[in-house]
Design an enzyme around this catalytic site. Structure first.
Site, PDB file in Angstrom:
ATOM      1  N   GLN A  69      24.316  37.821  51.405  1.00  0.00           N
ATOM      2  CA  GLN A  69      23.965  37.202  52.686  1.00  0.00           C
ATOM      3  C   GLN A  69      22.466  36.995  52.773  1.00  0.00           C
ATOM      4  OE1 GLN A  69      25.618  39.032  56.167  1.00  0.00           O
ATOM      5  NE2 GLN A  69      24.888  37.398  57.478  1.00  0.00           N
ATOM      6  N   PHE A  70      22.010  35.808  52.371  1.00  0.00           N
ATOM      7  CA  PHE A  70      20.580  35.512  52.392  1.00  0.00           C
ATOM      8  C   PHE A  70      20.017  35.509  53.806  1.00  0.00           C
ATOM      9  CE2 PHE A  70      22.162  31.264  53.204  1.00  0.00           C
ATOM     10  CZ  PHE A  70      21.182  30.677  53.983  1.00  0.00           C
ATOM     11  N   THR A  71      20.859  35.296  54.818  1.00  0.00           N
ATOM     12  CA  THR A  71      20.371  35.218  56.194  1.00  0.00           C
ATOM     13  C   THR A  71      19.818  36.547  56.701  1.00  0.00           C
ATOM     14  OG1 THR A  71      22.568  35.619  57.124  1.00  0.00           O
ATOM     15  CG2 THR A  71      21.935  33.319  56.750  1.00  0.00           C
TER      16      THR A  71
END
Length: 145
Positions: free
Chosen positions: A74-76
């Protein structure tokens, strides 16, 4: 490296209607984000911490009870929304850097003895979970020198 770790009774990840990873008993759901400076030390520290943290019932760790771990990239987690209305993702490492780090954390967890399920890196995923508690912890690896 940043992780959001949730104690769950069950969890699964679907991509295009297909279940790609699932745990059907108490364990951990881990959302994992990678930044530009993360390296081998961050991978080892993060995997060990996830495996040994006493987040499960009766102050037990996943390693104590052989609980499964579902890891979702999850890059967010490295989004920054302090200015304006649109977050920036500049602190998130690009795929060619973050995918190997994500896979390395999963592999290190397996090396430590964990049963690891995965999401699909870079895919549009639907994550379902039954949280237990709820217990959620945000974990940042120490800064790499």
């Amino acid at each position: 490296m940043r992780s959001v770790i949730q104690r769950v009774l069950s969890a699964s990840v679907r991509v295009d209607g297909e279940t790609v990873g699932a745990i059907d008993r108490p364990g951990l759901l881990v959302y994992l984000g990678v930044t530009h400076t993360d390296g081998d030390a961050d991978v080892a520290w993060t995997a060990r911490k996830i495996w040994d943290l006493r987040l499960l019932r009766e102050e037990r760790s996943a390693s104590d009870v052989d609980a499964p771990v579902l890891v979702v990239s999850q890059f967010t987690l490295y989004g920054d929304a302090r200015k304006g209305r649109r977050p920036t993702w500049q602190a998130a490492a690009p795929g060619p850097v973050s995918e190997p780090a994500y896979e390395a954390v999963c592999a290190e967890l397996e090396r430590l003895g964990a049963t690891v399920e995965r999401g699909r890196f870079g895919a549009d995923m639907q994550v379902m979970s039954v949280n237990d508690g709820p217990v959620t912890l945000v974990l940042d690896s120490p800064a790499t020198p």
